[in-house]
Design a protein around this motif. Structure first.
Motif, mmCIF file in Angstrom:
data_model
loop_
_atom_site.group_PDB
_atom_site.id
_atom_site.type_symbol
_atom_site.label_atom_id
_atom_site.label_comp_id
_atom_site.label_asym_id
_atom_site.label_seq_id
_atom_site.Cartn_x
_atom_site.Cartn_y
_atom_site.Cartn_z
ATOM 1 N N GLY A 138 0.820 -1.190 0.000
ATOM 2 C CA GLY A 138 0.000 0.000 0.000
ATOM 3 C C GLY A 138 0.860 1.249 0.000
ATOM 4 O O GLY A 138 2.091 1.183 -0.018
ATOM 5 N N LEU A 142 -0.899 5.839 4.688
ATOM 6 C CA LEU A 142 -2.166 5.125 4.533
ATOM 7 C C LEU A 142 -3.332 6.034 4.933
ATOM 8 O O LEU A 142 -3.358 6.588 6.018
ATOM 9 C CB LEU A 142 -2.151 3.871 5.415
ATOM 10 C CG LEU A 142 -3.244 2.839 5.165
ATOM 11 C CD1 LEU A 142 -3.042 2.157 3.819
ATOM 12 C CD2 LEU A 142 -3.249 1.803 6.279
ATOM 13 N N ASN A 145 -8.159 1.665 5.187
ATOM 14 C CA ASN A 145 -7.850 0.246 5.038
ATOM 15 C C ASN A 145 -8.042 -0.243 3.609
ATOM 16 O O ASN A 145 -7.521 -1.300 3.238
ATOM 17 C CB ASN A 145 -8.711 -0.586 5.991
ATOM 18 C CG ASN A 145 -8.143 -0.598 7.400
ATOM 19 O OD1 ASN A 145 -7.050 -0.086 7.640
ATOM 20 N ND2 ASN A 145 -8.883 -1.163 8.329
ATOM 21 N N GLU A 147 -6.679 0.867 1.155
ATOM 22 C CA GLU A 147 -5.388 0.981 0.478
ATOM 23 C C GLU A 147 -4.381 -0.059 0.957
ATOM 24 O O GLU A 147 -3.266 -0.114 0.427
ATOM 25 C CB GLU A 147 -4.807 2.382 0.689
ATOM 26 C CG GLU A 147 -5.637 3.497 0.069
ATOM 27 C CD GLU A 147 -5.013 4.862 0.293
ATOM 28 O OE1 GLU A 147 -5.022 5.681 -0.630
ATOM 29 O OE2 GLU A 147 -4.510 5.098 1.417
ATOM 30 N N LEU A 148 -4.744 -0.856 1.933
ATOM 31 C CA LEU A 148 -3.811 -1.861 2.441
ATOM 32 C C LEU A 148 -3.359 -2.803 1.329
ATOM 33 O O LEU A 148 -4.132 -3.161 0.452
ATOM 34 C CB LEU A 148 -4.464 -2.670 3.561
ATOM 35 C CG LEU A 148 -4.625 -1.963 4.907
ATOM 36 C CD1 LEU A 148 -5.478 -2.801 5.841
ATOM 37 C CD2 LEU A 148 -3.279 -1.673 5.524
#
Length: 205
Positions: A138, A142, A145, A147-148
């Protein structure tokens, strides 16, 4: 860096697992080939957009066909009307592919196969700037989540499954996970979990 998530922020849950199976990006590891080659195209970034405008270039996204298994590329200087170059892979993911969709294609089936006793490997390969780090971990900053990367999602799913097998089904009475985080660069192998020590690991042939 790896994101640490609480139970309320977990990437995967039993309910989401059922939804994942209905997702067209879901891959059943039992039907996979031993080796799969998957290509992910990233969208152009702000710097590349500026270069396009300044140099008079045109963005030509790849044409993905054959149920995501064939990509066609055209050269900008194709004045003779030559046919597009065609490349066939196990799976081709377009520029609009989300991190979760990538994980369903690549990460989750590998963890499921691992839990059944198979050795699994995800090998990210590409030139600098092609999106390997973003895909696997990612962005550096950040925002959510969503983009995890594949690593965090795979680890979250792995621990969830191990806990379930121990507490609910009693399939597992004890488990241990060993983590190695290394970097191979110019034939030098470095331990990234202890980078300050600068210990160079030996490569065994």
């Amino acid at each position: 860096s790896l994101a640490v998530m609480s139970d309320t922020d977990s990437v995967a849950s039993s309910g989401e697992d059922k939804d994942d199976e209905k997702d067209p990006n879901h891959v059943d590891w039992r039907n996979m080939e031993n080796i799969r080659v998957i290509c992910r195209f990233r969208p152009i970034n702000s710097r590349e957009i500026r270069e396009e405008k300044s140099q008079g270039l045109i963005d030509c996204p790849p044409e993905i066909e054959n149920d995501g298994r064939c990509v066609k590329l055209y050269r900008q200087d194709n004045r003779a009307g030559q046919p597009a170059m065609e490349f066939y892979l196990d799976r081709i993911l377009g520029t609009d592919t989300t991190q979760h969709q990538l994980y369903l294609n690549v990460g989750k089936p590998m963890v499921e196969a691992c839990l059944e006793g198979y050795n699994t490997t995800i090998f990210a390969y590409g030139q600098t700037g092609s999106g390997k780090t973003y895909t696997m971990f990612g962005p550096e900053k950040l925002k959510s989540n969503n983009e995890l990367g594949c690593v965090q999602r795979a680890l979250s799913f792995l621990f969830e499954q191990l806990n379930n097998r121990q507490t609910q089904t009693n399939e597992v009475t004890e488990w241990k996970v060993l983590l190695h985080f290394v970097q191979l660069y110019r034939e030098q192998l470095m331990d990234l979990l202890e980078p300050d020590k600068g210990i160079k690991l030996k490569i065994r042939y």
